[in-house]
Design an enzyme around this catalytic site. Structure first.
Site, mmCIF file in Angstrom:
data_model
loop_
_atom_site.group_PDB
_atom_site.id
_atom_site.type_symbol
_atom_site.label_atom_id
_atom_site.label_comp_id
_atom_site.label_asym_id
_atom_site.label_seq_id
_atom_site.Cartn_x
_atom_site.Cartn_y
_atom_site.Cartn_z
ATOM 1 N N HIS A 81 -123.781 -44.556 -38.834
ATOM 2 C CA HIS A 81 -124.795 -45.447 -37.827
ATOM 3 C C HIS A 81 -125.516 -44.464 -36.718
ATOM 4 O O HIS A 81 -126.624 -44.790 -36.288
ATOM 5 C CB HIS A 81 -123.698 -46.338 -37.101
ATOM 6 C CG HIS A 81 -123.136 -47.277 -38.072
ATOM 7 N ND1 HIS A 81 -121.508 -47.103 -38.367
ATOM 8 C CD2 HIS A 81 -123.516 -48.229 -38.848
ATOM 9 C CE1 HIS A 81 -121.427 -48.008 -39.265
ATOM 10 N NE2 HIS A 81 -122.193 -48.875 -39.302
ATOM 11 N N HIS A 109 -119.723 -45.207 -37.205
ATOM 12 C CA HIS A 109 -119.424 -43.756 -37.502
ATOM 13 C C HIS A 109 -120.601 -43.157 -37.607
ATOM 14 O O HIS A 109 -121.945 -43.482 -37.185
ATOM 15 C CB HIS A 109 -118.963 -43.831 -39.057
ATOM 16 C CG HIS A 109 -119.745 -44.608 -40.010
ATOM 17 N ND1 HIS A 109 -120.954 -44.305 -40.429
ATOM 18 C CD2 HIS A 109 -119.223 -45.814 -40.781
ATOM 19 C CE1 HIS A 109 -121.344 -45.222 -41.225
ATOM 20 N NE2 HIS A 109 -120.191 -46.011 -41.552
ATOM 21 N N GLU A 136 -130.288 -45.811 -45.893
ATOM 22 C CA GLU A 136 -130.509 -45.693 -47.624
ATOM 23 C C GLU A 136 -129.285 -45.991 -48.295
ATOM 24 O O GLU A 136 -129.273 -46.300 -49.454
ATOM 25 C CB GLU A 136 -131.249 -44.249 -48.036
ATOM 26 C CG GLU A 136 -132.629 -44.301 -47.377
ATOM 27 C CD GLU A 136 -133.235 -43.027 -47.958
ATOM 28 O OE1 GLU A 136 -134.438 -42.770 -47.566
ATOM 29 O OE2 GLU A 136 -132.560 -42.028 -48.706
ATOM 30 N N LYS A 137 -128.167 -45.799 -47.514
ATOM 31 C CA LYS A 137 -126.802 -46.156 -48.091
ATOM 32 C C LYS A 137 -126.700 -47.387 -48.620
ATOM 33 O O LYS A 137 -126.282 -47.564 -49.816
ATOM 34 C CB LYS A 137 -125.780 -46.100 -47.047
ATOM 35 C CG LYS A 137 -124.532 -46.687 -47.255
ATOM 36 C CD LYS A 137 -123.581 -46.116 -48.132
ATOM 37 C CE LYS A 137 -122.316 -46.522 -48.396
ATOM 38 N NZ LYS A 137 -121.816 -47.852 -48.011
ATOM 39 N N ARG A 163 -115.868 -49.112 -44.494
ATOM 40 C CA ARG A 163 -114.688 -49.694 -45.506
ATOM 41 C C ARG A 163 -113.956 -48.276 -45.858
ATOM 42 O O ARG A 163 -112.757 -48.607 -46.671
ATOM 43 C CB ARG A 163 -115.448 -50.465 -46.809
ATOM 44 C CG ARG A 163 -115.979 -51.811 -46.320
ATOM 45 C CD ARG A 163 -116.271 -52.584 -47.583
ATOM 46 N NE ARG A 163 -116.816 -54.175 -47.234
ATOM 47 C CZ ARG A 163 -117.708 -54.473 -46.947
ATOM 48 N NH1 ARG A 163 -119.169 -53.799 -46.881
ATOM 49 N NH2 ARG A 163 -118.094 -55.961 -46.482
HETATM 50 P P1 AMP Z 1 -123.210 -51.605 -41.357
HETATM 51 O O1 AMP Z 1 -122.628 -51.826 -40.016
HETATM 52 O O2 AMP Z 1 -122.381 -51.350 -42.565
HETATM 53 O O3 AMP Z 1 -124.040 -53.176 -41.519
HETATM 54 O O4 AMP Z 1 -124.268 -50.527 -41.353
HETATM 55 C C1 AMP Z 1 -125.350 -50.467 -40.328
HETATM 56 C C2 AMP Z 1 -126.648 -49.952 -40.890
HETATM 57 O O5 AMP Z 1 -125.680 -48.437 -40.850
HETATM 58 C C3 AMP Z 1 -127.131 -50.208 -42.209
HETATM 59 O O6 AMP Z 1 -128.564 -49.861 -42.123
HETATM 60 C C4 AMP Z 1 -126.413 -49.493 -42.929
HETATM 61 O O7 AMP Z 1 -127.396 -49.030 -44.488
HETATM 62 C C5 AMP Z 1 -126.589 -48.105 -42.104
HETATM 63 N N1 AMP Z 1 -125.354 -47.134 -42.847
HETATM 64 C C6 AMP Z 1 -123.985 -47.405 -43.086
HETATM 65 N N2 AMP Z 1 -123.501 -46.265 -43.617
HETATM 66 C C7 AMP Z 1 -124.509 -45.213 -43.375
HETATM 67 C C8 AMP Z 1 -124.490 -43.977 -43.961
HETATM 68 N N3 AMP Z 1 -123.153 -43.343 -44.450
HETATM 69 N N4 AMP Z 1 -125.539 -43.341 -43.879
HETATM 70 C C9 AMP Z 1 -126.713 -43.663 -43.141
HETATM 71 N N5 AMP Z 1 -126.694 -45.153 -42.960
HETATM 72 C C10 AMP Z 1 -125.764 -45.761 -42.992
#
Ligand code: AMP
Length: 285
Positions: A36, A33, A147-148, A190
């Site tokens: 990312h 999204h 930072e999320k 999610r």
């Molecule tokens: P994930 O696919 O959920 O493991 O996330 C991959 C990377 O994207 C991780 O470094 C997360 O912290 C980052 N991320 C996920 N959601 C957001 C968001 N809303 N804003 C900025 N970074 C995000």
């Protein structure tokens, strides 16, 4: 954009990129999204080449968690990344990442404990293990994280310092601010699990967090503000609040009152069967 699923072609592709300039790595679990993509765009500003990994890492999911139903959409993700000008997509399957006989676990103490570490035992071992492997596999010059996932960022920074990964650590591990929907809800893969009604109620999370921060900044005790925040989330339709805490932004020490160092409000709460997390700075700016 080249997609590789095995280690040998990954190494060859990365070697060619590195010969031409610095490489930035953006690790993800896919279902991409705008959050990312913000990481990808920041990576492109900071390095000549961007490598994205997509791997739904089984080791960071608990036995009763959503590994089986975690969204997987490699074709759509590939198109998004190609449109962003990403050079290389590393998309191993579980057997390429953890071949038969795999037996090594990376455990980061301190910052892994409490918060999501308490609610999800073993989660940060899984995160640290896979990120350590990704750093060794890609050997990037820098890596970007959201930072999320504030505690995850602290765990990765600690691991990099402790294991001498990605030098110099302070410059090589970049945190990117959270990307939010118009109503303040942090983007998350999610969020797709939420019904329309739950999605509407979920906006109470950032709203109530901002309210708690405003209360603390105008003198309310942290403990009272956390109790009011928990009550507000339950009133808004959240089933439960895993934690609502103010911590030192760097080493995540619990804080009973604000001091001179930056502090962070971190919350995890469940709405229906979905667990949402968010965090915000206590200090302005
Ligand atoms: P994930 O696919 O959920 O493991 O996330 C991959 C990377 O994207 C991780 O470094 C997360 O912290 C980052 N991320 C996920 N959601 C957001 C968001 N809303 N804003 C900025 N970074 C995000």
């Amino acid at each position: 954009m080249q997609t590789v699923t095995q280690l040998d072609p990954l190494r060859r592709a990365v070697a060619m990129l590195k010969a031409d300039g610095p490489v930035a790595l953006v690790p993800t679990m896919g279902a991409l999204h705008e959050g990312h993509l913000a990481l990808v765009r920041e990576a492109a500003k900071r390095a000549a080449h961007v490598v994205v990994s997509i791997f739904v890492n089984p080791r960071q999911f608990g036995a009763n968690e959503d590994l089986g139903k975690y969204p997987r959409q490699l074709a759509a993700d590939t198109a998004l990344l190609a449109a962003e000008g990403v050079h290389l997509l590393w998309a191993p399957d579980a057997a390429a990442m953890y071949p038969p006989g795999y037996a090594t676990n990376v455990v980061v103490g301190g910052v892994s404990q409490g918060l999501c570490g308490a609610a999800r035992p073993g989660h940060f071992d899984g995160v640290a293990t896979v990120v350590c492997k990704l750093f060794n596999q890609v050997a990037p010059d820098l890596a970007l994280f959201g930072e999320k996932d504030w505690q995850q960022l602290a765990v990765i920074r600690r691991m990099a310092r402790d294991l001498d990964l990605l030098l110099p650590h302070a410059d090589a591990i970049i945190g990117v601010p959270t990307v939010r929907e118009a109503d303040g809800l942090a983007l998350s893969s999610r969020n797709a699990f939420l019904t329309p009604e739950q999605r509407q109620s979920a906006a109470a999370l950032p709203r109530s967090m901002a309210g708690a921060i405003a209360a603390i900044r105008s003198g309310a005790p942290i403990r009272a503000a956390m109790a009011a925040l928990t009550a507000a989330l339950e009133d808004a339709g959240f089933a439960s609040v895993d934690f609502a805490e103010v911590r030192d932004a760097g080493d995540l020490t619990p804080l009973a009152e604000l001091g001179p160092d930056p502090a962070r409000l971190l919350v995890a709460a469940r709405i229906g069967g979905t667990r949402l997390i968010d965090n915000m700075p206590l200090q302005a700016g």
